[in-house]
Scaffold this motif. Structure first.
Motif, PDB file in Angstrom:
ATOM      1  N   SER A  50       2.872  -6.365 -12.574  1.00  0.00           N
ATOM      2  CA  SER A  50       2.168  -7.311 -11.880  1.00  0.00           C
ATOM      3  C   SER A  50       2.139  -7.159 -10.476  1.00  0.00           C
ATOM      4  O   SER A  50       0.932  -7.171  -9.751  1.00  0.00           O
ATOM      5  CB  SER A  50       2.697  -8.651 -12.256  1.00  0.00           C
ATOM      6  N   GLU A  51       3.187  -6.679  -9.863  1.00  0.00           N
ATOM      7  CA  GLU A  51       3.357  -6.367  -8.596  1.00  0.00           C
ATOM      8  C   GLU A  51       2.170  -5.274  -8.179  1.00  0.00           C
ATOM      9  O   GLU A  51       1.551  -5.219  -7.103  1.00  0.00           O
ATOM     10  CB  GLU A  51       4.667  -5.852  -8.177  1.00  0.00           C
ATOM     11  N   ARG A  52       2.199  -4.112  -8.982  1.00  0.00           N
ATOM     12  CA  ARG A  52       1.530  -3.031  -8.773  1.00  0.00           C
ATOM     13  C   ARG A  52      -0.100  -3.402  -8.827  1.00  0.00           C
ATOM     14  O   ARG A  52      -0.779  -2.881  -7.761  1.00  0.00           O
ATOM     15  CB  ARG A  52       1.778  -1.946  -9.664  1.00  0.00           C
ATOM     16  N   LEU A  53      -0.424  -4.240  -9.832  1.00  0.00           N
ATOM     17  CA  LEU A  53      -1.802  -4.653  -9.780  1.00  0.00           C
ATOM     18  C   LEU A  53      -2.260  -5.421  -8.403  1.00  0.00           C
ATOM     19  O   LEU A  53      -3.332  -5.159  -7.797  1.00  0.00           O
ATOM     20  CB  LEU A  53      -2.014  -5.587 -11.078  1.00  0.00           C
ATOM     21  N   ILE A  54      -1.233  -6.356  -8.029  1.00  0.00           N
ATOM     22  CA  ILE A  54      -1.606  -7.204  -6.659  1.00  0.00           C
ATOM     23  C   ILE A  54      -1.527  -6.317  -5.591  1.00  0.00           C
ATOM     24  O   ILE A  54      -2.521  -6.349  -4.631  1.00  0.00           O
ATOM     25  CB  ILE A  54      -0.521  -8.238  -6.519  1.00  0.00           C
ATOM     26  N   VAL A  55      -0.674  -5.354  -5.402  1.00  0.00           N
ATOM     27  CA  VAL A  55      -0.385  -4.513  -3.987  1.00  0.00           C
ATOM     28  C   VAL A  55      -1.408  -3.457  -4.099  1.00  0.00           C
ATOM     29  O   VAL A  55      -2.097  -3.369  -2.891  1.00  0.00           O
ATOM     30  CB  VAL A  55       0.676  -3.882  -4.219  1.00  0.00           C
ATOM     31  N   GLN A  68       5.300  -6.722   1.694  1.00  0.00           N
ATOM     32  CA  GLN A  68       6.711  -6.833   1.221  1.00  0.00           C
ATOM     33  C   GLN A  68       6.835  -7.428  -0.009  1.00  0.00           C
ATOM     34  O   GLN A  68       5.907  -8.613  -0.189  1.00  0.00           O
ATOM     35  CB  GLN A  68       7.463  -8.050   2.261  1.00  0.00           C
ATOM     36  N   ALA A  69       7.085  -6.825  -0.957  1.00  0.00           N
ATOM     37  CA  ALA A  69       7.090  -7.133  -2.511  1.00  0.00           C
ATOM     38  C   ALA A  69       8.411  -6.874  -3.115  1.00  0.00           C
ATOM     39  O   ALA A  69       9.197  -5.986  -2.965  1.00  0.00           O
ATOM     40  CB  ALA A  69       5.947  -6.158  -3.181  1.00  0.00           C
ATOM     41  N   GLU A  70       8.568  -7.688  -3.952  1.00  0.00           N
ATOM     42  CA  GLU A  70      10.245  -7.927  -4.578  1.00  0.00           C
ATOM     43  C   GLU A  70      10.406  -6.661  -5.454  1.00  0.00           C
ATOM     44  O   GLU A  70      11.599  -6.178  -5.235  1.00  0.00           O
ATOM     45  CB  GLU A  70      10.267  -9.102  -5.479  1.00  0.00           C
ATOM     46  N   GLU A  71       9.565  -6.092  -6.013  1.00  0.00           N
ATOM     47  CA  GLU A  71       9.958  -5.017  -6.924  1.00  0.00           C
ATOM     48  C   GLU A  71       9.675  -3.414  -6.203  1.00  0.00           C
ATOM     49  O   GLU A  71       9.864  -2.440  -6.971  1.00  0.00           O
ATOM     50  CB  GLU A  71       9.210  -5.087  -8.015  1.00  0.00           C
ATOM     51  N   ILE A  85       5.018 -10.686  -1.454  1.00  0.00           N
ATOM     52  CA  ILE A  85       4.752 -11.052  -2.706  1.00  0.00           C
ATOM     53  C   ILE A  85       5.851 -10.930  -3.549  1.00  0.00           C
ATOM     54  O   ILE A  85       6.555 -10.225  -3.655  1.00  0.00           O
ATOM     55  CB  ILE A  85       3.734  -9.734  -3.331  1.00  0.00           C
ATOM     56  N   ASP A  86       5.813 -12.305  -4.455  1.00  0.00           N
ATOM     57  CA  ASP A  86       6.927 -12.159  -5.597  1.00  0.00           C
ATOM     58  C   ASP A  86       5.650 -12.273  -6.927  1.00  0.00           C
ATOM     59  O   ASP A  86       5.170 -13.186  -7.240  1.00  0.00           O
ATOM     60  CB  ASP A  86       7.736 -13.429  -5.511  1.00  0.00           C
TER      61      ASP A  86
END
Length: 259
Positions: A50-55, A68-71, A85-86
């Motif tokens: 999910s994080e990769r998709l958004i970033v 700045q992303a949680e993972e 991003i969370d």
């Protein structure tokens, strides 16, 4: 550098919905990774996807922005704008099927939050806000609770489930629970946006990370919720939110208990 915040909100909302759809589709086949900071700090391959998709989509649209992303998919930037991003706030709820979770995206200009989206995939609800532009739920304006007395108020509670913070939360709840109408424990972002929607009259969050509260805090503020912490400013250590009429009493009780 100027930014079209409506365009940023449109992009963020679309990405949050896409990530939420991925989370629902892959829930039956997710794989758990090793815990992060402690045994209750869980992560799945769905969080990471999910994080990769958004970033990746944000970097394509605004390649000079920081993230700045949680993972761990963050990067530095040179534009003065930072996306917080969370990708899945409430992983334990998501994995165990015991409660709600959300996708959270905020955009900061320097230290100032300018745009925010919190999407609840299970409910199909997208909360959003633009700085000084009000808060919305699925495109309709939001207004927070009118503020009943504390003895009748429904209070949201969020905290990191590490041993130290659980002890701290226990002390606060021991004092607060007999005084309020009732409590609900929910992830921090939904705690804040439920205050924005008037579903909760107030709430508190202990020992969060910025990505847990950045988006929800702007949405709550834009809906008229009063926010603070140990002083007039809230922080990741302590965030207290409430309807303006309720906030002084709730804040005083939480601060007195959180010693």
């Amino acid at each position: 550098m100027k930014r079209d915040l409506e365009a940023a909100r449109e992009l963020a909302a679309g990405l949050a919905v896409r990530a939420g759809r991925l989370q629902i589709e892959r829930r039956d086949t997710l794989r758990m990774g090793a815990p992060k900071a402690h045994a209750n700090d869980v992560v799945s391959d769905v969080d990471i996807a999910s994080e990769r998709l958004i970033v990746e989509a944000i970097h394509e649209a605004w390649p000079e922005d920081a993230t700045q992303a949680e993972e761990g998919h963050g990067r530095a930037g040179g534009s003065g704008w930072t996306w917080i991003i969370d990708p899945l706030d409430g992983t334990r709820n998501y994995v165990s099927r015991t409660g709600p979770w959300s996708v959270c995206i905020a955009l900061y200009q320097g230290d100032r939050p300018r745009m925010a989206v919190v999407h609840d995939p299970a409910a199909g609800e997208t909360f959003s806000a633009i700085d000084t532009g009000g808060a919305l739920l699925n495109g309709e304006p939001l207004t927070g609770s009118s503020g009943p007395p504390l003895a009748e108020a429904l209070i949201g509670v969020s905290f990191q489930p590490n041993p130290q913070t659980k002890q701290r939360a226990g002390r606060v709840l021991r004092e607060l629970l007999p005084l309020c109408g009732d409590i609900r424990r929910i992830p921090a972002a939904l705690n804040l946006v439920y205050q924005a929607a008037g579903r909760l009259d107030g709430g508190l969050a202990l020992d969060t990370k910025l990505w847990d509260i950045a988006a929800g805090a702007l949405i709550a503020r834009e809906a008229g919720v009063t926010l603070g912490g140990r002083g007039p400013d809230f922080s990741t250590e302590l965030t207290i939110g409430a309807a303006p009429s309720l906030w002084p009493e709730l804040a005083a009780k939480v601060r007195a208990a959180d010693l």
